[in-house]
Design a protein around this motif. Structure first.
Motif, PDB file in Angstrom:
ATOM      1  N   PHE A 264       0.824  -1.195   0.000  1.00  0.00           N
ATOM      2  CA  PHE A 264       0.000   0.000   0.000  1.00  0.00           C
ATOM      3  C   PHE A 264       0.863   1.253   0.000  1.00  0.00           C
ATOM      4  O   PHE A 264       0.462   2.314   0.456  1.00  0.00           O
ATOM      5  CB  PHE A 264      -1.035   0.018   1.131  1.00  0.00           C
ATOM      6  CG  PHE A 264      -0.492   0.110   2.528  1.00  0.00           C
ATOM      7  CD1 PHE A 264      -0.283   1.339   3.121  1.00  0.00           C
ATOM      8  CD2 PHE A 264      -0.254  -1.031   3.259  1.00  0.00           C
ATOM      9  CE1 PHE A 264       0.183   1.428   4.426  1.00  0.00           C
ATOM     10  CE2 PHE A 264       0.207  -0.955   4.551  1.00  0.00           C
ATOM     11  CZ  PHE A 264       0.433   0.281   5.139  1.00  0.00           C
ATOM     12  N   SER A 265       2.065   1.138  -0.578  1.00  0.00           N
ATOM     13  CA  SER A 265       2.965   2.294  -0.618  1.00  0.00           C
ATOM     14  C   SER A 265       2.463   3.379  -1.558  1.00  0.00           C
ATOM     15  O   SER A 265       2.996   4.481  -1.560  1.00  0.00           O
ATOM     16  CB  SER A 265       4.377   1.854  -1.006  1.00  0.00           C
ATOM     17  OG  SER A 265       4.357   1.184  -2.233  1.00  0.00           O
ATOM     18  N   GLY A 266       1.424   3.105  -2.356  1.00  0.00           N
ATOM     19  CA  GLY A 266       0.840   4.132  -3.205  1.00  0.00           C
ATOM     20  C   GLY A 266       0.017   5.137  -2.416  1.00  0.00           C
ATOM     21  O   GLY A 266      -0.227   6.247  -2.873  1.00  0.00           O
ATOM     22  N   ASN A 267      -0.431   4.760  -1.229  1.00  0.00           N
ATOM     23  CA  ASN A 267      -1.184   5.660  -0.352  1.00  0.00           C
ATOM     24  C   ASN A 267      -0.165   6.400   0.512  1.00  0.00           C
ATOM     25  O   ASN A 267       0.303   5.890   1.525  1.00  0.00           O
ATOM     26  CB  ASN A 267      -2.158   4.842   0.502  1.00  0.00           C
ATOM     27  CG  ASN A 267      -3.063   5.712   1.338  1.00  0.00           C
ATOM     28  OD1 ASN A 267      -2.792   6.879   1.572  1.00  0.00           O
ATOM     29  ND2 ASN A 267      -4.154   5.129   1.795  1.00  0.00           N
ATOM     30  N   VAL A 268       0.186   7.621   0.088  1.00  0.00           N
ATOM     31  CA  VAL A 268       1.280   8.357   0.726  1.00  0.00           C
ATOM     32  C   VAL A 268       1.014   8.656   2.204  1.00  0.00           C
ATOM     33  O   VAL A 268       1.900   8.447   3.029  1.00  0.00           O
ATOM     34  CB  VAL A 268       1.598   9.644  -0.072  1.00  0.00           C
ATOM     35  CG1 VAL A 268       2.648  10.477   0.632  1.00  0.00           C
ATOM     36  CG2 VAL A 268       2.052   9.275  -1.469  1.00  0.00           C
ATOM     37  N   PRO A 269      -0.181   9.130   2.601  1.00  0.00           N
ATOM     38  CA  PRO A 269      -0.385   9.380   4.035  1.00  0.00           C
ATOM     39  C   PRO A 269      -0.270   8.116   4.891  1.00  0.00           C
ATOM     40  O   PRO A 269       0.331   8.147   5.958  1.00  0.00           O
ATOM     41  CB  PRO A 269      -1.804   9.959   4.110  1.00  0.00           C
ATOM     42  CG  PRO A 269      -2.084  10.480   2.756  1.00  0.00           C
ATOM     43  CD  PRO A 269      -1.327   9.603   1.810  1.00  0.00           C
ATOM     44  N   ALA A 270      -0.827   7.008   4.412  1.00  0.00           N
ATOM     45  CA  ALA A 270      -0.746   5.766   5.185  1.00  0.00           C
ATOM     46  C   ALA A 270       0.689   5.248   5.243  1.00  0.00           C
ATOM     47  O   ALA A 270       1.137   4.740   6.276  1.00  0.00           O
ATOM     48  CB  ALA A 270      -1.659   4.708   4.570  1.00  0.00           C
ATOM     49  N   THR A 271       1.421   5.394   4.149  1.00  0.00           N
ATOM     50  CA  THR A 271       2.823   4.966   4.137  1.00  0.00           C
ATOM     51  C   THR A 271       3.654   5.807   5.085  1.00  0.00           C
ATOM     52  O   THR A 271       4.454   5.278   5.862  1.00  0.00           O
ATOM     53  CB  THR A 271       3.388   5.055   2.709  1.00  0.00           C
ATOM     54  OG1 THR A 271       2.611   4.220   1.856  1.00  0.00           O
ATOM     55  CG2 THR A 271       4.836   4.623   2.657  1.00  0.00           C
ATOM     56  N   ALA A 272       3.473   7.127   5.037  1.00  0.00           N
ATOM     57  CA  ALA A 272       4.223   8.018   5.933  1.00  0.00           C
ATOM     58  C   ALA A 272       3.882   7.730   7.386  1.00  0.00           C
ATOM     59  O   ALA A 272       4.772   7.706   8.250  1.00  0.00           O
ATOM     60  CB  ALA A 272       3.932   9.467   5.585  1.00  0.00           C
ATOM     61  N   ASN A 273       2.604   7.480   7.666  1.00  0.00           N
ATOM     62  CA  ASN A 273       2.184   7.170   9.028  1.00  0.00           C
ATOM     63  C   ASN A 273       2.859   5.891   9.525  1.00  0.00           C
ATOM     64  O   ASN A 273       3.374   5.847  10.642  1.00  0.00           O
ATOM     65  CB  ASN A 273       0.668   7.028   9.080  1.00  0.00           C
ATOM     66  CG  ASN A 273       0.174   6.649  10.456  1.00  0.00           C
ATOM     67  OD1 ASN A 273       0.425   7.348  11.435  1.00  0.00           O
ATOM     68  ND2 ASN A 273      -0.504   5.522  10.534  1.00  0.00           N
ATOM     69  N   ALA A 274       2.857   4.860   8.692  1.00  0.00           N
ATOM     70  CA  ALA A 274       3.472   3.592   9.097  1.00  0.00           C
ATOM     71  C   ALA A 274       4.975   3.749   9.303  1.00  0.00           C
ATOM     72  O   ALA A 274       5.534   3.231  10.271  1.00  0.00           O
ATOM     73  CB  ALA A 274       3.183   2.514   8.056  1.00  0.00           C
TER      74      ALA A 274
END
Length: 137
Positions: free
Chosen positions: A37-47
């Protein structure tokens, strides 16, 4: 020479669990890449930020001398557990449509990791607390 393994001393248990928190933090930080799910920038940054913060907190608190780090671990665990619904609103179980989207692996793994971090952090706080509950004292 004895081959019988001794039980871990009680004061070593929180230190071992702090290492486990570091491993959980690494799993959280790497989850955008192994769950795709690295295409979802906010979720990737959060993780990435939450995972690296857990690793840093575990490294800072390796001797168990910083109660603020243990309490911060609790907060991060709770945040990791609820953040999939905040950063990926399309997987909310109450959204009409695909009822199983809320149980996708990328959501379930974050919920499980967040709960695990929270439980381990709570156990570390309980074991390293300066006070103990005593029965019939």
């Amino acid at each position: 020479m004895s081959y019988i393994r001794q039980a871990m001393p009680a004061d070593e248990i929180p230190r071992a669990l702090t290492g486990f928190v570091a491993v959980l933090g690494a799993l959280v930080a790497l989850s955008p890449f192994y769950l795709s799910f690295s295409g979802n920038v906010p979720a990737t940054a959060n993780a990435l930020v939450c995972g690296m913060a857990l690793v840093v907190l575990a490294a800072v608190n390796k001797d168990g001398l910083h109660p603020w780090a243990e309490r911060s671990t609790l907060g991060l665990g709770a945040w990791i557990a609820v953040s999939p619904w905040l950063f990926q609103p399309d997987v909310a179980p109450w959204v009409p449509g695909d009822a199983t989207a809320g149980f996708a692996p990328k959501v379930s793994v974050h919920i499980a990791l967040g709960i695990a971090v929270f439980v381990v952090g709570a156990f570390v706080i309980a074991r390293s607390s300066p006070w103990r509950l005593r029965g019939n004292a």
